[in-house]
Each structure stands twice: as C-alpha cells, then as structure tokens.
Motif scaffolding. Structure first.
Motif, PDB file in Angstrom:
ATOM      1  N   ALA A   5      11.388 -21.030  21.998  1.00 31.53           N
ATOM      2  CA  ALA A   5      10.031 -21.392  22.443  1.00 31.53           C
ATOM      3  C   ALA A   5       9.722 -22.835  22.036  1.00 31.53           C
ATOM      4  N   GLY A   6      10.129 -23.207  20.812  1.00 30.05           N
ATOM      5  CA  GLY A   6       9.927 -24.587  20.362  1.00 30.05           C
ATOM      6  C   GLY A   6      10.669 -25.580  21.243  1.00 30.05           C
ATOM      7  N   ARG A   7      11.906 -25.223  21.607  1.00 30.82           N
ATOM      8  CA  ARG A   7      12.704 -26.117  22.467  1.00 30.82           C
ATOM      9  C   ARG A   7      12.069 -26.250  23.851  1.00 30.82           C
ATOM     10  N   ALA A   8      11.460 -25.157  24.328  1.00 30.13           N
ATOM     11  CA  ALA A   8      10.793 -25.200  25.647  1.00 30.13           C
ATOM     12  C   ALA A   8       9.672 -26.239  25.623  1.00 30.13           C
ATOM     13  N   VAL A   9       8.930 -26.301  24.520  1.00 28.84           N
ATOM     14  CA  VAL A   9       7.847 -27.299  24.412  1.00 28.84           C
ATOM     15  C   VAL A   9       8.444 -28.702  24.395  1.00 28.84           C
ATOM     16  N   HIS A  10       9.535 -28.852  23.669  1.00 29.14           N
ATOM     17  CA  HIS A  10      10.216 -30.156  23.634  1.00 29.14           C
ATOM     18  C   HIS A  10      10.596 -30.586  25.057  1.00 29.14           C
ATOM     19  N   ASP A  11      11.175 -29.655  25.827  1.00 29.07           N
ATOM     20  CA  ASP A  11      11.586 -29.955  27.214  1.00 29.07           C
ATOM     21  C   ASP A  11      10.384 -30.342  28.081  1.00 29.07           C
ATOM     22  N   LEU A  12       9.224 -29.783  27.740  1.00 29.38           N
ATOM     23  CA  LEU A  12       8.028 -29.996  28.574  1.00 29.38           C
ATOM     24  C   LEU A  12       7.207 -31.204  28.116  1.00 29.38           C
ATOM     25  N   GLY A  13       7.790 -32.024  27.241  1.00 31.31           N
ATOM     26  CA  GLY A  13       7.112 -33.271  26.874  1.00 31.31           C
ATOM     27  C   GLY A  13       6.655 -33.325  25.430  1.00 31.31           C
ATOM     28  N   GLY A  14       6.894 -32.257  24.656  1.00 38.64           N
ATOM     29  CA  GLY A  14       6.599 -32.315  23.220  1.00 38.64           C
ATOM     30  C   GLY A  14       5.296 -31.655  22.806  1.00 38.64           C
ATOM     31  N   HIS A  15       4.386 -31.457  23.756  1.00 38.94           N
ATOM     32  CA  HIS A  15       3.110 -30.792  23.443  1.00 38.94           C
ATOM     33  C   HIS A  15       2.722 -29.877  24.599  1.00 38.94           C
ATOM     34  N   VAL A  16       2.073 -28.753  24.293  1.00 39.14           N
ATOM     35  CA  VAL A  16       1.528 -27.888  25.351  1.00 39.14           C
ATOM     36  C   VAL A  16       0.100 -27.502  24.973  1.00 39.14           C
ATOM     37  N   VAL A  17      -0.714 -27.258  26.016  1.00 38.65           N
ATOM     38  CA  VAL A  17      -2.056 -26.722  25.769  1.00 38.65           C
ATOM     39  C   VAL A  17      -1.979 -25.218  25.987  1.00 38.65           C
ATOM     40  N   GLU A  18      -2.279 -24.478  24.939  1.00 40.79           N
ATOM     41  CA  GLU A  18      -2.240 -23.020  25.007  1.00 40.79           C
ATOM     42  C   GLU A  18      -3.656 -22.452  25.183  1.00 40.79           C
ATOM     43  N   HIS A  19      -3.741 -21.369  25.971  1.00 43.85           N
ATOM     44  CA  HIS A  19      -5.024 -20.695  26.216  1.00 43.85           C
ATOM     45  C   HIS A  19      -5.006 -19.379  25.448  1.00 43.85           C
ATOM     46  N   TYR A  20      -5.923 -19.234  24.509  1.00 47.64           N
ATOM     47  CA  TYR A  20      -5.959 -18.040  23.674  1.00 47.64           C
ATOM     48  C   TYR A  20      -7.308 -17.339  23.839  1.00 47.64           C
ATOM     49  N   VAL A  21      -7.324 -16.064  23.450  1.00 49.50           N
ATOM     50  CA  VAL A  21      -8.559 -15.268  23.532  1.00 49.50           C
ATOM     51  C   VAL A  21      -8.748 -14.551  22.193  1.00 49.50           C
ATOM     52  N   THR A  22      -9.985 -14.524  21.724  1.00 47.70           N
ATOM     53  CA  THR A  22     -10.282 -13.782  20.500  1.00 47.70           C
ATOM     54  C   THR A  22     -11.315 -12.704  20.809  1.00 47.70           C
ATOM     55  N   PRO A  23     -10.887 -11.454  20.991  1.00 51.20           N
ATOM     56  CA  PRO A  23     -11.840 -10.360  21.163  1.00 51.20           C
ATOM     57  C   PRO A  23     -12.519 -10.027  19.826  1.00 51.20           C
ATOM     58  N   LEU A  24     -13.806  -9.723  19.911  1.00 51.93           N
ATOM     59  CA  LEU A  24     -14.597  -9.325  18.726  1.00 51.93           C
ATOM     60  C   LEU A  24     -15.298  -8.006  19.044  1.00 51.93           C
ATOM     61  N   ILE A  25     -15.180  -7.028  18.160  1.00 55.38           N
ATOM     62  CA  ILE A  25     -15.957  -5.792  18.285  1.00 55.38           C
ATOM     63  C   ILE A  25     -16.706  -5.598  16.974  1.00 55.38           C
ATOM     64  N   VAL A  26     -18.026  -5.373  17.089  1.00 56.95           N
ATOM     65  CA  VAL A  26     -18.834  -5.098  15.889  1.00 56.95           C
ATOM     66  C   VAL A  26     -19.303  -3.652  15.957  1.00 56.95           C
ATOM     67  N   PHE A  27     -19.096  -2.927  14.874  1.00 50.74           N
ATOM     68  CA  PHE A  27     -19.503  -1.530  14.761  1.00 50.74           C
ATOM     69  C   PHE A  27     -20.587  -1.424  13.696  1.00 50.74           C
ATOM     70  N   GLU A  28     -21.469  -0.447  13.908  1.00 52.23           N
ATOM     71  CA  GLU A  28     -22.419  -0.118  12.841  1.00 52.23           C
ATOM     72  C   GLU A  28     -21.968   1.188  12.207  1.00 52.23           C
ATOM     73  N   ARG A  29     -22.167   1.271  10.905  1.00 49.10           N
ATOM     74  CA  ARG A  29     -21.813   2.511  10.186  1.00 49.10           C
ATOM     75  C   ARG A  29     -22.703   3.643  10.713  1.00 49.10           C
ATOM     76  N   ALA A  30     -22.093   4.736  11.121  1.00 45.33           N
ATOM     77  CA  ALA A  30     -22.883   5.878  11.609  1.00 45.33           C
ATOM     78  C   ALA A  30     -23.651   6.505  10.446  1.00 45.33           C
ATOM     79  N   GLU A  31     -24.888   6.904  10.706  1.00 44.15           N
ATOM     80  CA  GLU A  31     -25.676   7.498   9.622  1.00 44.15           C
ATOM     81  C   GLU A  31     -25.144   8.865   9.243  1.00 44.15           C
ATOM     82  N   GLN A  32     -24.771   9.629  10.271  1.00 38.51           N
ATOM     83  CA  GLN A  32     -24.235  10.964  10.008  1.00 38.51           C
ATOM     84  C   GLN A  32     -22.905  11.108  10.704  1.00 38.51           C
ATOM     85  N   VAL A  33     -21.954  11.754  10.041  1.00 38.87           N
ATOM     86  CA  VAL A  33     -20.624  11.935  10.657  1.00 38.87           C
ATOM     87  C   VAL A  33     -20.435  13.399  10.992  1.00 38.87           C
TER      88      VAL A  33
END
Ligand SMILES: C[S@@+](CC[C@H](N)C(=O)[O-])C[C@H]1O[C@@H](n2cnc3c(N)ncnc32)[C@H](O)[C@@H]1O
Length: 249
Positions: A221-249
């Motif tokens: 993968a590193g060599r692929a970046v080298h072949d493509l000019g030395g730098h690449v712009v990567e697109h990443y995603v960060t999913p976030l889920i927030v939970f609340e503690r249930a009062e009763q289980v």
C-alpha cells in the motif's frame, strides 16, 4: 482472524500512525453536553490515548482500561492525568455509579458485550451515557480514487477462505446490537466525513496498524502511494452512536 494483541505488538507505530478523530466529533460531544468540565469518563480500549487526550483537554476526568501494557505506557506518557487500569474491559473492576460517560473509540467490536454492557450499566450514574465511535478508513459514498483501486487489488488477492467476517462495523447494526439487551437506549446517530492527506510512509505505517493487514500488504500500500506521486488524499468516515443508560432493564 483479527487479533486484539495486534495493536500491542505495533504500539510504537500505532502511536504515530493513527490519525486523530475529527474535530466535528468533539464539537458534537461538547454541544450535546456529554463532554464538559468535570465529566467523569470511563474509556474502554483506550490504546495510546487518541481519544483520551481530547477528553482531558475538555476538562473531563478520565479513567481508562487498556489490556496492552505497551499501549498503556504510551497513554500514560501522553496523558499523565488519566487514571490507567491495565486489563480488559471484561475483567477490569469498575466502581458502581461512578461515571457520567462511558466511551469506546474504535474498540467496541473487541468486547464481549454480554459481560461489558451490564458492567457499564452498573458503572454509570442514572441518566449516564455511552458514546461509541470508530474511524472507517475509506468512504464508500465518494468516487473510488486510484489509490483505493490499488488497495482493492491487494485485498482481492487474499485467500477468501482465510478471511474473517467483515471487520467494518455497520452503524445501524451496532446501534441494534448495543441496545437489544435493554441496558442502553440509542439517542443520537451521526456520521462525520473527513479527508486527510497521507504520504507513502504514513500509509504504510497506518495500514500496518490494521489488524487484518499483513506487513507485506501494508508495504505494498505504501509503494502504491509512492507510484501515485508520494501523497494521497484519503476519505474517511467516523460513525458516532450515543446511548443513554436505560433506567430499568
Ligand atoms: C483500534 S484500537 C483503538 C484504541 C483507541 N481507543 C483509539 O481510538 O486509538 C482497539 C483497542 O482495543 C483494545 N482492546 C482489545 N480487546 C479489548 C478488551 N477485551 N478490553 C479492552 N480493550 C480491548 C486494544 O488493546 C486496542 O488498544
């Protein structure tokens, strides 16, 4: 199979190579008042402290649980204010009703949820929250880049019979899985898209930290970046889920 000790074995590379979580994620946690001065946080699977540092800087007091001694040692260096417990999320002794917020950053898929969810429920105060997020390295919603074509070619050469089930967690599936036992209720789901420019060395190091990539594949993968000019712009995603503690289980 992906190995949870992979990160420990590559602690030094992990520390320098994993990119930080996007600023918009921290803004959201602050805007929703989940993270503010004095918030008592329990963070599970904290690694070298990629998420711990920003939480401390926001004024939280943070207790971390991390099974890897080398990773925990690096976290201690970066975050001397954190209380560090070296051990697994399943075995770490947690006090009852002691935390406002539980956090798992790119870590929840390593836990035995049958053990960890009731444990977090006990450790959180009534009305407490559990925030789960993870970085996804690649964004399927954007056009495939030449670098991503090279990554796909490396992955396509793998022996399919030896591959583990998809390592990329799906946000809806995780929201369901983390609420089905009734300890938590989903209150917020969001995905943050972001980009980062990386050099061939940075790509090689980052891919070395992925538990389902071999060192040979990461070099390629590193060599692929080298072949493509030395730098690449990567697109990443960060999913976030927030939970609340249930009062009763
Ligand atoms: C991908 S790393 C994420 C580390 C850190 N949270 C971050 O955002 O960079 C996954 C972490 O989970 C930890 N881990 C694996 N199994 C675990 C378990 N059963 N309990 C707690 N942590 C675990 C690993 O040691 C590693 O530090």
């Amino acid at each position: 199979m992906p190995n949870p000790l992979h990160f420990e074995a590559h602690a030094e590379i992990y520390d320098r190579a994993r990119p930080p979580y996007p600023a918009a994620l921290w803004d959201r946690l602050r805007d929703n008042e989940l993270l503010r001065y004095g918030t008592r946080v329990i963070e599970l699977g904290a690694g070298t402290g990629l998420a711990t540092g920003p939480m401390l800087r926001a004024g939280a007091s943070v207790t971390v649980v991390e099974p890897g001694p080398a990773l925990a040692a690096r976290l201690r260096l970066h975050c001397p204010e954190a209380t560090v417990h070296v051990g697994s999320a399943e075995t770490a002794p947690l006090p009852s009703a002691a935390f406002d917020l539980a956090v798992a950053a790119t870590a929840v898929h390593w836990f035995d949820l049958d053990v960890v969810l009731p444990k977090l429920h006990r450790a959180l105060v009534p009305g407490g929250h559990f925030a789960v997020w993870w970085n996804t390295y690649g964004d399927l919603s954007v056009a495939v880049t030449p670098f991503r074509e090279r990554v796909a070619a490396i992955v396509a050469r793998r022996d399919l019979s030896a591959q583990s089930p998809a390592a990329e967690p799906d946000i809806d599936a995780w929201a369901r899985q983390l609420t089905e036992t009734g300890y938590f209720v989903t209150i917020h789901v969001e995905q943050f898209s972001w980009t980062i420019e990386l050099s061939s060395d940075q790509i090689r190091d980052l891919f070395t930290t992925f538990s389902n990539w071999t060192a040979t594949e990461a070099d390629e993968a590193g060599r692929a970046v080298h072949d493509l000019g030395g730098h690449v712009v990567e697109h990443y995603v960060t999913p976030l889920i927030v939970f609340e503690r249930a009062e009763q289980v």
